[in-house]
Design a protein around this motif. Structure first.
Motif, short mmCIF file in Angstrom:
data_model
loop_
_atom_site.label_atom_id
_atom_site.label_comp_id
_atom_site.label_asym_id
_atom_site.label_seq_id
_atom_site.Cartn_x
_atom_site.Cartn_y
_atom_site.Cartn_z
N CYS A 74 0.86 -1.19 0.00
CA CYS A 74 0.00 0.00 0.00
C CYS A 74 0.90 1.24 0.00
N ARG A 97 0.15 4.14 0.92
CA ARG A 97 -0.15 5.01 2.06
C ARG A 97 0.43 4.47 3.37
N GLU A 145 -7.11 -2.49 -3.24
CA GLU A 145 -7.52 -1.88 -1.98
C GLU A 145 -6.69 -2.48 -0.86
N CYS A 198 -5.79 -0.19 5.64
CA CYS A 198 -6.33 1.17 5.77
C CYS A 198 -7.46 1.48 4.79
N TYR A 224 -7.21 2.17 1.63
CA TYR A 224 -6.79 3.04 0.53
C TYR A 224 -6.87 2.29 -0.80
N ARG A 225 -7.40 2.95 -1.82
CA ARG A 225 -7.50 2.35 -3.16
C ARG A 225 -6.48 2.99 -4.09
#
Length: 153
Positions: free
Chosen positions: A3, A5, A30, A34, A36-37
């Motif tokens: 990820c 992020r 995804e 968290c 986030y995509r």
């Protein structure tokens, strides 16, 4: 895929699409941590060496090829889609050849052939670098050759 992020290693694919005439897969992901995509792209990697005019060898580099073509086509009416489509076709040709090494001359001639059909100015720009024109007379000779090749209307 981490990820971007939170750096979590676990992500899940929520959508996949084939793009660029089947040469690339676009994946929406995804993060399981968290939420986030983000989007990733999966492309075919060519394991081919390019043999330069002086005998040096370097790995095939799609971005380097695209950059050279884009420079030749700068401010000309040639779409990015046309350029990318050509490079995709060229890469398919390289794969079908089945060779581990390809000469830079082969690539250069393929690019010049395409540019000649798309736009004469882009062709001359590319040719001036590829053929290493030394002076204006070489430009003029190339332009005369282009004019000679054009069908008379």
């Amino acid at each position: 895929m981490k990820c971007p992020r939170c750096k979590e290693v676990e992500t899940k694919v929520i959508d996949s699409r084939v793009i660029e005439e089947g040469y690339t897969i676009r994946r929406r992901r995804e993060c399981t941590n968290c939420g986030y995509r983000f989007t990733t792209y999966e492309k075919l990697e060519l394991d081919i060496m390019i043999v330069k005019k002086d005998g040096r060898r370097e790995p095939y580099n799609r971005e380097k090829l695209l950059t050279g073509i884009r420079k030749a086509c700068h401010k000309r009416s040639i779409s990015e889609e046309t350029i990318r489509g050509f490079v995709n076709e060229l890469e398919l040709d390289l794969i079908q050849r089945g060779e581990k090494e390809v000469s830079s001359e082969y690539l250069g001639e393929k690019v010049m052939q395409a540019l000649k059909g798309w736009d004469k100015v882009a062709y001359i720009r590319f040719a001036s670098v590829y053929k290493e024109f030394k002076d204006i007379s070489e430009f003029l000779d190339q332009i005369r050759e282009l004019n000679h090749d054009e069908p008379k209307g």
